[in-house]
Design a protein around this motif. Structure first.
Motif, PDB file in Angstrom:
ATOM      1  N   PRO A  44       1.735  61.107  70.192  1.00  0.00           N
ATOM      2  CA  PRO A  44       1.850  60.136  69.094  1.00  0.00           C
ATOM      3  C   PRO A  44       2.830  60.569  68.012  1.00  0.00           C
ATOM      4  O   PRO A  44       3.539  59.734  67.440  1.00  0.00           O
ATOM      5  CB  PRO A  44       0.412  60.026  68.559  1.00  0.00           C
ATOM      6  CG  PRO A  44      -0.309  61.217  69.076  1.00  0.00           C
ATOM      7  CD  PRO A  44       0.340  61.568  70.365  1.00  0.00           C
ATOM      8  N   LEU A  45       2.911  61.879  67.728  1.00  0.00           N
ATOM      9  CA  LEU A  45       3.879  62.343  66.741  1.00  0.00           C
ATOM     10  C   LEU A  45       5.311  62.108  67.214  1.00  0.00           C
ATOM     11  O   LEU A  45       6.182  61.700  66.441  1.00  0.00           O
ATOM     12  CB  LEU A  45       3.663  63.829  66.453  1.00  0.00           C
ATOM     13  CG  LEU A  45       2.554  64.169  65.460  1.00  0.00           C
ATOM     14  CD1 LEU A  45       2.306  65.669  65.436  1.00  0.00           C
ATOM     15  CD2 LEU A  45       2.900  63.661  64.063  1.00  0.00           C
ATOM     16  N   ALA A  46       5.547  62.387  68.494  1.00  0.00           N
ATOM     17  CA  ALA A  46       6.888  62.160  69.050  1.00  0.00           C
ATOM     18  C   ALA A  46       7.278  60.696  68.956  1.00  0.00           C
ATOM     19  O   ALA A  46       8.417  60.356  68.608  1.00  0.00           O
ATOM     20  CB  ALA A  46       6.921  62.623  70.509  1.00  0.00           C
ATOM     21  N   GLU A  74       2.186  51.586  64.229  1.00  0.00           N
ATOM     22  CA  GLU A  74       0.845  51.405  63.672  1.00  0.00           C
ATOM     23  C   GLU A  74      -0.214  52.039  64.565  1.00  0.00           C
ATOM     24  O   GLU A  74      -1.175  52.654  64.075  1.00  0.00           O
ATOM     25  CB  GLU A  74       0.554  49.906  63.485  1.00  0.00           C
ATOM     26  CG  GLU A  74       1.381  49.266  62.369  1.00  0.00           C
ATOM     27  CD  GLU A  74       1.198  47.764  62.324  1.00  0.00           C
ATOM     28  OE1 GLU A  74       0.496  47.222  63.217  1.00  0.00           O
ATOM     29  OE2 GLU A  74       1.758  47.122  61.407  1.00  0.00           O
ATOM     30  N   ALA A  75      -0.070  51.884  65.867  1.00  0.00           N
ATOM     31  CA  ALA A  75      -1.050  52.451  66.804  1.00  0.00           C
ATOM     32  C   ALA A  75      -1.070  53.974  66.717  1.00  0.00           C
ATOM     33  O   ALA A  75      -2.142  54.595  66.720  1.00  0.00           O
ATOM     34  CB  ALA A  75      -0.740  51.994  68.227  1.00  0.00           C
ATOM     35  N   GLN A  96      -4.079  56.429  65.412  1.00  0.00           N
ATOM     36  CA  GLN A  96      -4.608  57.477  66.281  1.00  0.00           C
ATOM     37  C   GLN A  96      -4.681  58.820  65.557  1.00  0.00           C
ATOM     38  O   GLN A  96      -5.631  59.581  65.738  1.00  0.00           O
ATOM     39  CB  GLN A  96      -3.731  57.601  67.522  1.00  0.00           C
ATOM     40  CG  GLN A  96      -4.205  58.670  68.501  1.00  0.00           C
ATOM     41  CD  GLN A  96      -3.321  58.747  69.730  1.00  0.00           C
ATOM     42  OE1 GLN A  96      -2.504  57.867  69.976  1.00  0.00           O
ATOM     43  NE2 GLN A  96      -3.478  59.794  70.513  1.00  0.00           N
ATOM     44  N   LEU A  97      -3.679  59.101  64.727  1.00  0.00           N
ATOM     45  CA  LEU A  97      -3.621  60.381  64.029  1.00  0.00           C
ATOM     46  C   LEU A  97      -4.249  60.323  62.630  1.00  0.00           C
ATOM     47  O   LEU A  97      -4.276  61.333  61.930  1.00  0.00           O
ATOM     48  CB  LEU A  97      -2.166  60.827  63.895  1.00  0.00           C
ATOM     49  CG  LEU A  97      -1.431  61.130  65.207  1.00  0.00           C
ATOM     50  CD1 LEU A  97       0.037  61.420  64.927  1.00  0.00           C
ATOM     51  CD2 LEU A  97      -2.070  62.291  65.933  1.00  0.00           C
ATOM     52  N   ARG A  98      -4.722  59.135  62.232  1.00  0.00           N
ATOM     53  CA  ARG A  98      -5.247  58.924  60.877  1.00  0.00           C
ATOM     54  C   ARG A  98      -4.200  59.350  59.836  1.00  0.00           C
ATOM     55  O   ARG A  98      -4.504  60.037  58.861  1.00  0.00           O
ATOM     56  CB  ARG A  98      -6.567  59.666  60.675  1.00  0.00           C
ATOM     57  CG  ARG A  98      -7.671  59.183  61.585  1.00  0.00           C
ATOM     58  CD  ARG A  98      -9.025  59.661  61.117  1.00  0.00           C
ATOM     59  NE  ARG A  98      -9.182  61.095  61.263  1.00  0.00           N
ATOM     60  CZ  ARG A  98      -9.562  61.691  62.384  1.00  0.00           C
ATOM     61  NH1 ARG A  98      -9.837  60.969  63.451  1.00  0.00           N
ATOM     62  NH2 ARG A  98      -9.688  63.010  62.454  1.00  0.00           N
ATOM     63  N   VAL A 145      -2.621  68.800  59.334  1.00  0.00           N
ATOM     64  CA  VAL A 145      -2.106  69.648  60.401  1.00  0.00           C
ATOM     65  C   VAL A 145      -3.175  69.830  61.474  1.00  0.00           C
ATOM     66  O   VAL A 145      -2.915  69.773  62.668  1.00  0.00           O
ATOM     67  CB  VAL A 145      -1.669  71.019  59.842  1.00  0.00           C
ATOM     68  CG1 VAL A 145      -1.247  71.957  60.986  1.00  0.00           C
ATOM     69  CG2 VAL A 145      -0.525  70.845  58.858  1.00  0.00           C
ATOM     70  N   LYS A 146      -4.417  70.037  61.038  1.00  0.00           N
ATOM     71  CA  LYS A 146      -5.544  70.171  61.958  1.00  0.00           C
ATOM     72  C   LYS A 146      -6.611  69.161  61.594  1.00  0.00           C
ATOM     73  O   LYS A 146      -6.804  68.839  60.436  1.00  0.00           O
ATOM     74  CB  LYS A 146      -6.125  71.585  61.902  1.00  0.00           C
ATOM     75  CG  LYS A 146      -5.166  72.673  62.368  1.00  0.00           C
ATOM     76  CD  LYS A 146      -5.831  74.020  62.336  1.00  0.00           C
ATOM     77  CE  LYS A 146      -4.880  75.127  62.816  1.00  0.00           C
ATOM     78  NZ  LYS A 146      -5.527  76.454  62.771  1.00  0.00           N
ATOM     79  N   ASP A 147      -7.354  68.678  62.627  1.00  0.00           N
ATOM     80  CA  ASP A 147      -8.449  67.755  62.366  1.00  0.00           C
ATOM     81  C   ASP A 147      -9.586  68.496  61.677  1.00  0.00           C
ATOM     82  O   ASP A 147      -9.888  69.630  62.029  1.00  0.00           O
ATOM     83  CB  ASP A 147      -8.965  67.150  63.675  1.00  0.00           C
ATOM     84  CG  ASP A 147      -7.922  66.226  64.281  1.00  0.00           C
ATOM     85  OD1 ASP A 147      -7.154  65.651  63.510  1.00  0.00           O
ATOM     86  OD2 ASP A 147      -7.878  66.116  65.524  1.00  0.00           O
TER      87      ASP A 147
END
Length: 368
Positions: free
Chosen positions: A278-280, A339-340, A344-346, A366-368
């Motif tokens: 998702p970051l990519a 948006e998706a 996903q990553l909040r 950086v971390k959940d």
């Protein structure tokens, strides 16, 4: 009696392999449920027999698990199987090295299929080969040139979605076998990209070409992620800044414009591999948005920034361009993708526009 003993030895070896992975282990679940046909053989037993196969392999070949366990993979070979391909396969096994090869195989009912086969040794801590891992892909339609645009597009969408799920689950286990599954993902993403490129070249429709190139753009972003994850010694983590630098350089370089000024402020930010895809896609969509709004047509300036912010980290893209008309459908799809991934990553996104200058900032933990 010897045949019964061979079957029992192979079955016991397969049971021990699966028992070593808990039922909630992503590797065990992914191996059994994936639609990619896969088998594992044991070179420490006589004739390197199959000790485990998944349901997808049974569906592809028509052989039941009981018919496969304890037998060598040569049962898939037949009269028209290329002897040279067989020789290459035997040599790779004897030399304990990877092999990717296209080979004509036979199902239980005697029908044939073209198999994109990948075989790789799995070693223990001492370097001894303890298993051979093999994945198969039936590409008969492509080989016979019967694949059509709709089938290729559907295949690409399905493969990307499935491989992304398989990758994020497999990487968390950090075992040798999981690493081999990840290796298959990389090869299949490259195969998908090649298929999409071929279809894009062959189509005469501008709309279809744009759609395929849009798919290809995102597949290549995911392929870059996979390559970096596999090349990194710490396969469980992902360097966002390193990826962002490669993507921006590749995208801007491909435009071949001397009137684009790219600047960066990239500082190492390592995140869990589960966030990689998702970051990519977020970085890909932000850079792509600047390209669509004017960089591709009139040049301009673009600045990319990645850095930490006290437990959070920031992705910031600033561009100054002369605006051009943007394809509404393409822009809307990109927005939905963005948006998706943000959801996903909040992650939080802020956009500021002042004349020809647009600044977009994304922040997340950086971390959940």
């Amino acid at each position: 009696m010897d045949q019964e003993n061979d079957f029992r030895d192979a079955q016991d070896a397969g049971d021990r392999l699966i028992a070593a992975h808990a039922s909630e282990d992503p590797f065990a679940a992914a191996f059994k449920a994936t639609r990619m046909p896969m088998i594992i053989t044991d070179p420490r037993q006589y004739d390197n027999p199959i000790i485990f196969s998944n349901d997808a392999f049974t569906k592809l070949t028509g052989y039941s698990r009981d018919e496969l366990i304890g037998r060598n993979c040569r049962l898939l070979q037949g009269a028209e199987t290329d002897p040279e391909a067989i020789a290459k396969l035997r040599t790779a096994i004897s030399e304990e090295r990877d092999l990717s090869i296209d080979i004509l195989n036979y199902r239980r009912d005697g029908s044939t299929f073209w198999n994109a086969l990948f075989v790789s040794p799995v070693r223990d801590e001492t370097g001894e080969v303890i298993y051979f891992f093999a994945s198969q892909l039936d590409f008969t339609n492509i080989k016979s040139k019967e694949a059509e645009l709709a089938a290729a597009r559907h295949m690409a969408e399905q493969e990307v979605a499935r491989r992304t799920v398989d990758l994020t689950a497999a990487l968390t286990t950090k075992t040798a076998l999981v690493h081999e599954v990840d290796h298959r993902v990389k090869n299949n993403l490259l195969t998908i990209a090649s298929i999409v490129k071929l279809q894009a070249r062959m189509t005469e429709s501008d709309v279809v070409e744009r759609t395929l190139m849009s798919v290809l753009n995102r597949v290549e972003a995911l392929s870059t992620v996979q390559r970096k994850l596999l090349n990194d010694e710490d396969v469980g983590h992902f360097d966002v800044a390193d990826f962002a630098n490669d993507l921006a350089t590749d995208v801007i370089g491909a435009l071949k414009r001397t009137d684009i000024v790219l600047t960066t402020d990239l500082r190492e930010v390592v995140v869990p591999a589960t966030k990689a895809s998702p970051l990519a896609l977020i970085i890909n969509e932000l850079v792509g948005d600047a390209v669509r709004r004017g960089l591709r047509d009139g040049g301009g300036e673009i600045h990319l920034e990645v850095r930490r912010l006290n437990g959070h980290f920031l992705i910031r893209v600033v561009d100054t361009v002369t605006p051009v008309d943007v394809d509404r459908e393409e822009a809307a799809f990109s927005q939905k993708m963005l948006e998706a991934c943000l959801q996903q990553l909040r992650a939080k996104l802020e956009r500021r526009v002042e004349g020809r200058r647009t600044e977009v900032s994304v922040t997340l933990l950086v971390k959940d």
